[in-house]
Write an enzyme that holds these catalytic residues in place. Sequence first.
Site, mmCIF file in Angstrom:
data_model
loop_
_atom_site.group_PDB
_atom_site.id
_atom_site.type_symbol
_atom_site.label_atom_id
_atom_site.label_comp_id
_atom_site.label_asym_id
_atom_site.label_seq_id
_atom_site.Cartn_x
_atom_site.Cartn_y
_atom_site.Cartn_z
ATOM 1 N N LYS A 62 2.826 2.171 6.100
ATOM 2 C CA LYS A 62 1.848 1.687 5.120
ATOM 3 C C LYS A 62 2.446 1.803 3.719
ATOM 4 C CE LYS A 62 -3.202 1.938 5.111
ATOM 5 N NZ LYS A 62 -4.376 2.838 5.283
ATOM 6 N N LEU A 63 2.338 0.713 2.961
ATOM 7 C CA LEU A 63 2.964 0.648 1.636
ATOM 8 C C LEU A 63 1.965 0.145 0.613
ATOM 9 C CD1 LEU A 63 5.894 -1.252 3.220
ATOM 10 C CD2 LEU A 63 6.241 0.967 2.106
#
Length: 217
Positions: free
Chosen positions: A83-84
């Site tokens: 997740k970014l």
Amino acid sequence: MKFFADTAEIDAIAELNDIGLIDGVTTNPSLILKSGRDILEVTKEICSIVSGPVSAEVTSLDFENMMREAAVLAKVAKNICIKLPLTLDGLKACKALTSEGHKTNVTLCFSANQALLAAKAGATYISPFVGRLDDINNDGAQLIEDIRTIYDNYAHLHTQILAASLRTPNHVSAVAKIGADVATIPPNVIKTLVNHPLTDGGLAQFTADWKKTGQKI
Ligand code: G3P
């Protein structure tokens, strides 16, 4: 529409997974804090329970350290999705990680243009936050609809819409009507979806009438 559990609470994940209601899990730094657990330990335990994608979020804000953290998180399990944040560094990391074959989830999305950028970066998932837009008197469901329209205009965009920040059953049905690919939902909201007073009343009546038959199956 796939259901992901939006939590790092092991018991809640195990309960819903046993029922067969969840296809994956999403976590974020706030959910890790709430769990009181070490991120690598709890993420590994989640990945051992759920076979679907488990989103684990990087915490650095610069590309180099995002990539370093992603390498650590990716080693936790085969079903890790990195997740970014929706920043230029996050998009750069998304492009790099996706090209390396990792699943990626670009989060903290609040506009259609942000979602378009994430798709161009090759994100596996985009996480538009419906509830937080509603909180400031915007229309979170409208964002999901706008992203759906844009993505469907271009066959080469393969990013899945992962509707997030869902607080109520109405949020879930609203994003399902629009065609979100995934909804990530807090466990308590998932369990609320099953409730209806007419179901309860009807079952009570069936049970009472069956008892009167004196029969057994
Ligand atoms: O996955 C994002 C979600 O955890 C954020 O939800 O309720 O903090 O806006 P919320």
